[in-house]
Design a protein around this motif. Structure first.
Motif, PDB file in Angstrom:
ATOM      1  N   GLN A   1      -7.495  -1.661  -5.571  1.00 56.24           N
ATOM      2  CA  GLN A   1      -6.713  -0.894  -5.524  1.00 56.24           C
ATOM      3  C   GLN A   1      -6.802  -1.646  -3.623  1.00 56.24           C
TER       4      GLN A   1
ATOM      5  N   ASN B   1      -3.854  -3.629  -4.461  1.00 60.58           N
ATOM      6  CA  ASN B   1      -2.400  -2.431  -3.517  1.00 60.58           C
ATOM      7  C   ASN B   1      -2.551  -2.484  -2.045  1.00 60.58           C
TER       8      ASN B   1
ATOM      9  N   LYS C   1       2.220   3.400  -4.326  1.00 63.58           N
ATOM     10  CA  LYS C   1       1.121   3.051  -3.564  1.00 63.58           C
ATOM     11  C   LYS C   1       0.550   2.743  -2.688  1.00 63.58           C
TER      12      LYS C   1
ATOM     13  N   GLN D   1      -3.156   4.700  -2.947  1.00 63.31           N
ATOM     14  CA  GLN D   1      -3.363   4.364  -3.647  1.00 63.31           C
ATOM     15  C   GLN D   1      -4.459   3.020  -2.695  1.00 63.31           C
TER      16      GLN D   1
END
Length: 609
Positions: free
Chosen positions: A253, A256, A309, A312
């Motif tokens: 994460q 991202n 993303k 996320q």
């Protein structure tokens, strides 16, 4: 986005390095890894005030060793596991990859983006290295080493597909694992340092443009202007960095979020580069078109991938960037409005001269230093002051502090003084010039130095008058003397015995009461005996000394801007709350100028926008 980058890079770099411990100790919990990462981060940010000058000599060997090791290990893995992985250099395979993977294959570009992170912060390196050095290092060492490293990991994964999560550390041969872990940790610290320095650099530039709230900037290097440390931002970055590290607990994460920040920074950089090529370099339109197509084709592809993303972890840099954008925009808007108000409402010198020697006021004994950002004219705060309080000091000095893009300004060249109006007005203007390393905090004798510069000016002026029988004053206070026309422009520095003036001085030319320094050598020194000192000079020096002994007051303007009653709600929130809060927590002028509180007088006025 660069500030967001400065938060995410230390988080992901240090967390990745700390993750190497877990590879060797599989039973270790993630919480221990996070604790180790937080400890490293606290140590990293706590050392920032030392700058990179003292430890910078370590960075190059560490990074060089890092690239040689990952390149060597990559070559070893290619030889050991599967050399056919080098076929990946053929663009045919990326086409097949997208056909086979579809949407998932395309979104994986967001992860691939992490392999080239750091290139968006190369601008910060220009504060430490010449352009050619960066280009050679990137082309000869960085790029080949990365290709070998990633190809080696790919070869390792072909034989060990269940190790995909920790491919980097697991692909390291056992005999060099812990030395490699130490180098990886040090390299992570250096990478973090690079983006932290980039963050400080861009904040300093925004500060110089009036686009960032006033914060303390410490220059840590005598040789490089770009090496700066900003204490307030350092601790804010540390808190946010620890929050990201401990909050996500998931490296993917953070990756991202990191990828989103990097690709947006690259897009903005490319857009600005197009403007530079058109407006500054005046490149041919065909060259600009080729650059635009090639750059945007790559960057927009990655940008479209990271958009998937956002939910996320990619939202983190967007939130950080939005918050700082609001702060910077509101600050810039308020600062511009304040400066426009001061420019448009400044009082002309003619108005001051029209009031007569007493300025239509009671001239009380003492010296009043009126601080202003204007290098010409009389600030509105002064007229506001004398309108509401019809008394002013016997001697008034308008002080304007300017910062020059040099390391330091010698004390003998720091002050430029001129007289405003005839002598019996006792009004002066002084421009105090500082280099980026000069600190007012260390200028404990600033008041004394300012007074000494006035005394020097009076003596120099008296000597110049002795060269001519005629003298006249223009409206802007420039004294024209025949002796100046017979000499080359020069700078006169007073020696300790106050009897000899040496050459090489800065002449000041007044245009609408502005001061412009001009360097020019003087052919010979001008020597005069103490017997030539005029009675007028002695009287004025005695007058200045008596006023100083009576007391010195530092008058600072405090212009408060507020929104009009009929303003929109958004404007009221921006001006009355956000900008007002930023002004309250920022460094005050009294702190910047190191003004003692017992002799400080703040003059406030409200300006509605």
């Amino acid at each position: 986005m660069v500030i967001g980058d400065g938060i995410l890079t230390p988080a992901i770099s240090v967390l990745s390095a700390a993750g190497g411990i877990k590879v060797d100790h599989p039973n270790m919990s993630n919480d221990v890894v996070i604790i180790v990462a937080v400890i490293i981060l606290v140590g990293l940010f706590s050392m920032q005030h030392y700058g990179t000058d003292r430890v910078g000599w370590l960075f190059a060997p560490i990074v060089l060793l890092w690239f040689l090791l990952i390149g060597g290990i990559g070559a070893f893995n290619i030889w050991k596991y599967d050399s056919t992985v080098l076929k990946a250099f053929s663009p045919v395979y990326i086409v097949r990859y997208f056909r086979r993977g579809g949407k998932d294959g395309w979104t994986s570009l967001g992860g691939i983006m992490l392999s080239i992170t750091g290139t968006e912060a190369l601008f910060a390196d220009l504060g430490n290295f010449p352009v050619l050095a960066v280009q050679i290092a990137f082309t000869v060492i960085v790029f080949p080493s990365l290709l070998l490293a990633y190809s080696g990991q790919a070869a390792y994964l072909l034989k060990n597909q269940d190790h995909v999560v920790d491919a980097f550390y697991r692909s390291i041969p056992g005999g060099v694992y812990w030395p490699m872990f130490i180098i990886a940790t040090l390299a992570a610290i250096v990478a973090s340092q690079a983006t932290i320095s980039a963050t400080f650099s861009i904040i300093k530039q925004a500060l110089a443009l009036g686009c960032f709230p006033r914060v303390k900037v410490v220059h840590t290097s005598k040789n490089f202007l770009g090496q700066v440390y900003i204490p307030d931002m350092n601790w804010i970055l540390m808190i946010l960095c620890i929050a990201v590290t401990a909050g996500f607990k998931n490296q993917s994460q953070i990756g991202n979020a990191y990828g989103t920040a990097v690709v947006v920074v690259m897009l903005v950089t490319t857009s600005l580069m197009i403007l530079i090529m058109l407006l500054v370099w005046h490149c041919h339109w065909s060259l600009v078109l080729i650059f635009t197509i090639l750059s945007l084709a790559v960057e927009l592809s990655y940008f479209s991938a990271v958009l998937f993303k956002v939910d996320q972890g990619g939202w983190v840099p967007l939130v950080i960037a939005s918050a700082f954008l609001i702060i910077m925009y509101v600050w810039h808007y308020g600062t511009v409005k304040r400066y426009e108000f001061e420019i448009h409402s400044k009082v002309s010198i003619a108005w001051i001269l029209g009031l007569g020697p007493s300025l239509g006021l009671v001239r009380v004994p003492g010296i009043g230093f009126v601080y202003t950002e204007l290098a010409s004219g009389v600030p509105h705060i002064f007229s506001h002051f004398i309108t509401n309080l019809p008394a002013i000091h016997s001697v008034v000095v308008f002080v304007c502090v300017k910062y020059l893009p040099v390391y330091t300004v010698p004390q003998e060249e720091r002050f430029l003084v001129k007289r405003i109006g005839p002598k019996n007005y006792h009004i002066f203007r002084c421009v105090a010039r500082y280099g980026y390393k000069d600190l007012h905090k260390k200028d404990d004798n600033f008041e004394k130095m300012l007074f000494d510069s006035l005394v020097l000016f009076v003596r120099l002026e008296s000597m110049m008058e002795g060269c001519s029988d005629s003298e006249e004053y223009s409206l802007n206070g420039l004294q024209t003397m025949n002796c100046l026309q017979t000499m080359k422009s020069g700078d006169f520095l007073l020696t300790e015995n106050s009897s000899t003036f040496t050459s090489n001085m800065e002449r000041t030319i007044s245009d609408e009461d502005s001061i412009v320094p001009m360097k020019s050598p003087l052919a010979a020194n001008i020597v005069r005996s103490s017997g030539q000192t005029s009675q007028n000079e002695l009287d004025e020096l005695e007058f200045l000394t008596n006023c100083r002994d009576t007391g010195v007051v530092h008058i600072l303007g405090n212009t408060v801007i507020r929104s009009r009653r009929d303003s929109r709600l958004l404007k009221k929130i921006a001006i009355d709350y956000i900008y007002a809060f930023l002004r309250k927590i920022c460094r005050e002028n009294s702190v910047i100028f190191n003004v003692p509180h017992e002799s400080l007088l703040n003059v406030g006025q409200i300006f509605y926008v």
